[in-house]
Design an enzyme around this catalytic site. Sequence first.
Site, PDB file in Angstrom:
ATOM      1  N   HIS A 100      70.120  22.251  67.701  1.00 39.20           N
ATOM      2  CA  HIS A 100      68.943  24.019  66.913  1.00 39.20           C
ATOM      3  C   HIS A 100      69.634  23.809  64.952  1.00 39.20           C
ATOM      4  O   HIS A 100      68.346  23.698  64.743  1.00 39.20           O
ATOM      5  CB  HIS A 100      70.409  24.998  67.142  1.00 39.20           C
ATOM      6  CG  HIS A 100      70.023  26.504  66.644  1.00 39.20           C
ATOM      7  ND1 HIS A 100      69.527  26.935  67.091  1.00 39.20           N
ATOM      8  CD2 HIS A 100      70.337  27.193  65.116  1.00 39.20           C
ATOM      9  CE1 HIS A 100      69.623  28.154  66.498  1.00 39.20           C
ATOM     10  NE2 HIS A 100      70.287  27.476  65.068  1.00 39.20           N
ATOM     11  N   GLU A 101      70.913  23.018  64.735  1.00 39.84           N
ATOM     12  CA  GLU A 101      70.789  23.400  63.220  1.00 39.84           C
ATOM     13  C   GLU A 101      70.077  21.859  62.569  1.00 39.84           C
ATOM     14  O   GLU A 101      69.901  22.164  61.490  1.00 39.84           O
ATOM     15  CB  GLU A 101      72.879  22.810  63.197  1.00 39.84           C
ATOM     16  CG  GLU A 101      73.698  23.693  63.426  1.00 39.84           C
ATOM     17  CD  GLU A 101      73.516  24.492  63.143  1.00 39.84           C
ATOM     18  OE1 GLU A 101      72.822  24.862  61.983  1.00 39.84           O
ATOM     19  OE2 GLU A 101      73.894  26.157  63.715  1.00 39.84           O
TER      20      GLU A 101
ATOM     21  N   CYS B 149      70.853  32.761  65.850  1.00 36.86           N
ATOM     22  CA  CYS B 149      71.392  31.809  64.733  1.00 36.86           C
ATOM     23  C   CYS B 149      71.123  32.966  63.647  1.00 36.86           C
ATOM     24  O   CYS B 149      70.775  34.248  63.673  1.00 36.86           O
ATOM     25  CB  CYS B 149      69.287  31.945  64.869  1.00 36.86           C
ATOM     26  SG  CYS B 149      69.442  30.823  63.579  1.00 36.86           S
ATOM     27  N   LEU B 150      71.809  32.592  63.071  1.00 47.01           N
ATOM     28  CA  LEU B 150      72.299  33.512  61.689  1.00 47.01           C
ATOM     29  C   LEU B 150      71.284  33.922  60.905  1.00 47.01           C
ATOM     30  O   LEU B 150      71.595  34.810  59.922  1.00 47.01           O
ATOM     31  CB  LEU B 150      73.907  33.227  60.706  1.00 47.01           C
ATOM     32  CG  LEU B 150      74.844  32.760  61.639  1.00 47.01           C
ATOM     33  CD1 LEU B 150      75.425  31.671  60.707  1.00 47.01           C
ATOM     34  CD2 LEU B 150      75.625  33.759  62.102  1.00 47.01           C
TER      35      LEU B 150
ATOM     36  N   GLY C 273      77.208  27.692  63.931  1.00 48.76           N
ATOM     37  CA  GLY C 273      77.131  26.651  63.331  1.00 48.76           C
ATOM     38  C   GLY C 273      76.531  26.633  61.645  1.00 48.76           C
ATOM     39  O   GLY C 273      75.748  28.399  62.484  1.00 48.76           O
TER      40      GLY C 273
ATOM     41  N   HIS D 233      66.806  23.317  61.867  1.00 44.07           N
ATOM     42  CA  HIS D 233      66.911  23.794  60.554  1.00 44.07           C
ATOM     43  C   HIS D 233      66.698  22.839  59.472  1.00 44.07           C
ATOM     44  O   HIS D 233      65.481  23.183  58.368  1.00 44.07           O
ATOM     45  CB  HIS D 233      68.305  24.453  59.868  1.00 44.07           C
ATOM     46  CG  HIS D 233      68.510  25.908  61.055  1.00 44.07           C
ATOM     47  ND1 HIS D 233      67.310  27.362  60.635  1.00 44.07           N
ATOM     48  CD2 HIS D 233      69.669  26.067  61.379  1.00 44.07           C
ATOM     49  CE1 HIS D 233      68.379  28.178  61.154  1.00 44.07           C
ATOM     50  NE2 HIS D 233      68.947  27.800  62.099  1.00 44.07           N
TER      51      HIS D 233
ATOM     52  N   GLN E  85      70.319  26.853  55.674  1.00 44.64           N
ATOM     53  CA  GLN E  85      70.558  28.479  55.992  1.00 44.64           C
ATOM     54  C   GLN E  85      70.868  29.018  54.770  1.00 44.64           C
ATOM     55  O   GLN E  85      70.446  30.304  54.395  1.00 44.64           O
ATOM     56  CB  GLN E  85      70.786  28.279  57.256  1.00 44.64           C
ATOM     57  CG  GLN E  85      70.246  28.067  58.592  1.00 44.64           C
ATOM     58  CD  GLN E  85      71.160  28.553  59.612  1.00 44.64           C
ATOM     59  OE1 GLN E  85      71.410  27.214  59.591  1.00 44.64           O
ATOM     60  NE2 GLN E  85      71.299  29.750  60.439  1.00 44.64           N
TER      61      GLN E  85
HETATM   62 NI    NI Z   1      70.308  28.902  63.309  1.00 50.70          NI
END
Ligand code: NI
Length: 174
Positions: free
Chosen positions: A133-134, A91-92, A46, A137, A51
Amino acid sequence: MAKLQILEFPDERLRTKAAPIEVVDDALRSLIDDMFETMYDAPGIGLAATQVNVHRRLLVADVSEDRSEPLVLINPEIVERDGVQTCSEGCLSVPTITADVTRAERIVVTGLDRNGESIRVEADGLLAVCIQHEMDHLQGKLFVDYLSPLKRQMVRKKLEKRARLEREHAEVRA
Ligand code: NI
């Protein structure tokens, strides 16, 4: 398509609250394509626009094994939520760190797809975790915010050290 740079914690830009998207046009679809390329390349399941330093309400996801279930959500809103599940998340934007986070087990999300058409997505399990989660963000929230302040401070130190080492290695290579 182009790969985009992913912001990393504790970058303050990750704290920006995203604004609603008013027009779904080719420029936005181009951003969506770039976000998918960036997410698949990472690899991740995701990615929120936040991000990649675009502060608009857009996320992409694909929780399949073979990249066969790409999902685009523009202006996502959770309209139903049920149950609880605890999942180990990464998480990226917080590389190398994982932590257990408790979220709704099942959600229903409404929004727009890449053509600007209304969609309604019923999700449970991993996809439900990913979307929640997204969507965090897009509010400027990270999964490490669910940790205790002490643990979050440890994560910050670890990532600052990692960034410093990467800079030093880059200088040696230059
Ligand atoms: Ni993330």
